[in-house]
Design an enzyme around this catalytic site. Structure first.
Site, PDB file in Angstrom:
ATOM      1  N   SER A 185      -9.347   1.769   3.749  1.00  0.00           N
ATOM      2  CA  SER A 185      -8.409   2.517   2.940  1.00  0.00           C
ATOM      3  C   SER A 185      -7.448   1.629   2.137  1.00  0.00           C
ATOM      4  O   SER A 185      -6.713   2.138   1.290  1.00  0.00           O
ATOM      5  CB  SER A 185      -7.598   3.451   3.832  1.00  0.00           C
ATOM      6  OG  SER A 185      -6.803   2.727   4.754  1.00  0.00           O
ATOM      7  N   SER A 231      -9.840  -0.712   7.786  1.00  0.00           N
ATOM      8  CA  SER A 231      -9.267  -0.520   6.445  1.00  0.00           C
ATOM      9  C   SER A 231      -8.684  -1.764   5.796  1.00  0.00           C
ATOM     10  O   SER A 231      -8.337  -1.731   4.615  1.00  0.00           O
ATOM     11  CB  SER A 231      -8.193   0.572   6.493  1.00  0.00           C
ATOM     12  OG  SER A 231      -8.788   1.835   6.671  1.00  0.00           O
ATOM     13  N   LYS A 286       0.836  -1.186   0.000  1.00  0.00           N
ATOM     14  CA  LYS A 286       0.000   0.000   0.000  1.00  0.00           C
ATOM     15  C   LYS A 286       0.879   1.247   0.000  1.00  0.00           C
ATOM     16  O   LYS A 286       1.971   1.250   0.584  1.00  0.00           O
ATOM     17  CB  LYS A 286      -0.883  -0.045   1.261  1.00  0.00           C
ATOM     18  CG  LYS A 286      -1.920   1.045   1.411  1.00  0.00           C
ATOM     19  CD  LYS A 286      -2.714   0.774   2.685  1.00  0.00           C
ATOM     20  CE  LYS A 286      -3.776   1.832   2.940  1.00  0.00           C
ATOM     21  NZ  LYS A 286      -4.564   1.514   4.177  1.00  0.00           N
TER      22      LYS A 286
END
Length: 488
Positions: free
Chosen positions: A155, A179, A79
């Site tokens: 997220s 997330s 990420k």
């Protein structure tokens, strides 16, 4: 290896092929990059790849992984936030941080390398991970492989979309209020949020959002997440939290029966939003499955120990107060202003609201964190596992979260996020492990529906045993999103 064959394997399966000499890491990387080229134009999940730089790194990673690395040669994505990789950009989903390059590996990145994972690029995130949809202005929206008009969650939405679309079998994620679990639920994947202190945040920070955030992965199979957590768990010197090491590897736990568990089923969250019909139906089917497997299942309520408004307000104070020095440091480093040219509307509102949080407000919010942690912890005196929907609704369409966003202050933005995800954040505040399991789908749309299971502090072993049992009883690996058919 042909792409059509590559996408049928999970990470452990690919590593076994490498170990037997049936395929090389370079061949797997080529297949992963072919998958990026095939589906990323549709889903916009991968920010960049690093194929031109990989030749030397392949040998370095092979040496660093050591003998018997369980995930050697497996393509992997990180990420664009939460983990730093020396010499690679980490832009946090923000124009304010555009071009930011990490000077060194974080502890977690070092463990990814030691596990043998071949990191080929980075995935999208909402700006500063302040969202449960992945629609950063810097990248433009990331799309759900099951329905390109819908959100993949956030997220860690880029990582989830990439795994669901077959680019990689497992990817990195972070989780401060859901997330990892929210995008896993939205894209038909398995995602486990570890216990607070299970995975080190160091060395640049000791904690993120005052212990609310943790790091882990999103995968298609339970055994992949178990293998990953085996390799990344454990403290580093100076860590502020400590989770006792597991009695045995999680990869071994998934081979053990969970026993007869006491399961408390919770259908409604604490906020205004009611759980929708398709999700309630999925929850009922999951409870019936658990009962058929011999577990003791009964209705329960989720009591965080404080009212919903107080819960949201305390989280908003912790989130936004932490945001202020973060943005200030990025602005100082980049020489850019903190204004609409560099920061999205909801983040500017959160930044402004955070600047007004006093020291007393902040300490009071920490007091709420303690109350919630104690109250959630007491639930596990009566139940081994709590079951809730991961989300109260099907994945929403892109753009929903941005509606009238200019009318919200920082508290209003956090309230919007928590209203649409009322089940996940309490386990971040409590620090207890929780997982989203893709047990079912909506018959009308085919969209996946995730079920959340939570356990007591340090009891990932219970969750992994149960997850493996559920995966065997109601396998989900045969379900693939629509984007596969046209690209693989």
């Amino acid at each position: 290896m042909k792409l059509s064959e590559y996408v049928t394997y999970d990470a452990v399966g690919l590593a076994e092929l490498v170990a037997r000499g049936e395929v090389t890491g370079a061949e797997l990387e080529a297949a992963a990059l072919e998958a990026v080229a095939a589906v990323n134009p549709l889903i916009n999940a991968v920010v960049e790849t690093w194929p031109a730089e990989r030749a030397e790194e392949l040998e370095e990673e092979k040496e660093g992984a050591g003998e018997g690395a369980p995930l050697a040669g497996v393509p992997f994505l990180v990420k664009d936030l939460g983990v730093s990789m020396a010499g690679k950009r980490m832009e946090l989903g923000s124009r304010l941080a555009k071009g930011n390059v990490a000077s060194a590996d974080s502890y977690l990145m070092r463990r990814f390398r030691e596990s043998g994972l071949a990191t080929i690029g980075r995935t999208t995130t909402p700006e500063f991970a302040y969202g449960i949809t992945t629609e950063a202005v810097l990248y433009e929206p990331t799309r759900n492989p099951w329905d390109l008009d819908r959100s993949p969650g956030g997220s860690s939405g880029g990582s989830a979309a990439a795994v669901a679309a077959g680019i990689v079998p497992i990817a990195h994620g972070t989780d401060a209020a859901g997330s990892i679990r929210i995008p896993a639920a939205s894209t038909g994947l398995f995602g486990l949020k570890p216990t607070r202190g299970r995975v080190s945040m160091g060395p640049d920070v000791d904690e993120i959002f005052n212990g609310l955030a943790v790091q882990g992965g999103i995968s298609r199979t339970v055994r992949d997440s178990a293998a990953l957590l085996d390799r990344i768990q454990g403290p580093e010197s100076g860590d502020p939290y400590f989770a006792a090491p597991p009695d045995r590897p999680y990869s071994e736990e998934i081979t053990r029966a969970p026993g007869r568990l006491r399961v408390g089923v919770i259908a409604q969250g604490g906020g205004r939003r009611r759980t929708e019909g398709p999700v309630l139906d999925a929850l009922s089917r999951t409870a019936e499955l658990l009962a058929s497997l011999g577990h003791h299942v009964q209705e329960a309520t989720l009591d965080p120990g404080v009212g919903w408004e107080q819960f949201v307000g305390a989280n908003a104070r912790l989130w936004t107060a932490n945001l202020v020095p973060w943005l200030d440091a990025l602005a100082a480093a980049s020489g850019r202003p903190i204004d609409p040219s560099t920061v999205q509307t909801e983040m500017l509102a959160s930044y402004a609201w955070g600047r007004q949080v006093t020291g007393a407000d902040f300490v009071s919010a920490l007091g709420v964190r303690n109350t919630v942690a104690r109250s959630i912890g007491r639930h596990f005196d009566h139940y081994d596992v709590l079951l809730t929907p991961t989300l109260p609704e099907l994945p929403p369409r892109l753009g929903v979260y941005a509606e009238a966003v200019e009318e919200l202050d920082g508290l209003g933005w956090i309230d919007r996020l928590f209203d649409r995800s009322p089940f996940t954040a309490c386990f971040n505040v409590a620090g207890t492990p929780a997982m989203s399991v893709p047990l079912t789908a909506d018959p009308a749309t085919g969209l996946p529906i995730g079920m959340q299971f939570a356990a007591a502090y340090g009891r990932e072993d219970t969750l992994f045993r149960l997850a493996a049992q559920l995966e065997e009883a109601a396998p989900w690996s045969h379900r693939t999103p629509a984007v596969w058919a046209g690209s693989h």
